[in-house]
Design an enzyme around this catalytic site. Structure first.
Site: not given
Length: 161
Positions: A65, A67, A95, A98
């Site tokens: 992801h 992040e 999410c 993260c």
């Protein structure tokens, strides 16, 4: 707040919107690669020290992801997993994976654009599960939410075609 003076002598105010625009540029890069358009920048002392976007499909890695990718870069640059004094800007609400990484890395602030309605709000999660942590994360939602929402909608509309 910091100011940036470019070569033409123009002064730009570097605030949450400035950094979120940079995160949106990363999100557009993800979109151009047929990735979910999420972008992220990490700021320390007014400087962007790391940036990334979703690369889950490219890497075939569920943890790739925006992040997580940016946190790895920032940690490498600073030589520490502790990212105290840093702010993280992401165009979509993080999410749970993260969010866990953001809290564990000890960011001072999390600034995001549009809310991801798949999850409870971050405020509810932070209040319920993280209230006993020594480290407290300041969250600023809704920064440039409309461009983020538009990017996400265009991605999922194209996906359904």
């Amino acid at each position: 707040m910091k100011f940036l003076i470019n070569l033409k002598g123009l002064v730009f105010l570097m605030n949450d919107e400035y950094y979120m625009k940079e995160a949106l540029l990363e999100a557009e890069m993800a979109l151009s690669k047929d990735e979910v358009p999420v972008g992220c920048v990490i700021v320390k002392d007014g400087e962007i020290i790391a940036r990334s976007h979703n690369l889950k499909e490219f890497h075939q890695d569920v943890t790739s992801h925006a992040e997580i990718n940016a946190i790895k870069i920032a940690s490498s640059i600073l030589g520490s997993w502790r990212l105290d004094g840093c702010s993280i800007y992401v165009n979509v609400e993080p999410c749970l994976m993260c969010l866990g990484a953001i809290v564990s890395a000890r960011f001072d602030r999390l600034i995001y654009g549009v809310r991801d309605k798949k999850y409870e709000s971050l405020d509810e999660i932070l209040n319920r599960y993280l209230e006993n942590f020594n480290h407290q994360l300041k969250v600023t939602p809704g920064v440039l939410s409309e461009p983020s929402k538009t990017l996400m909608q265009s991605f999922f509309k194209k996906l359904r075609e």
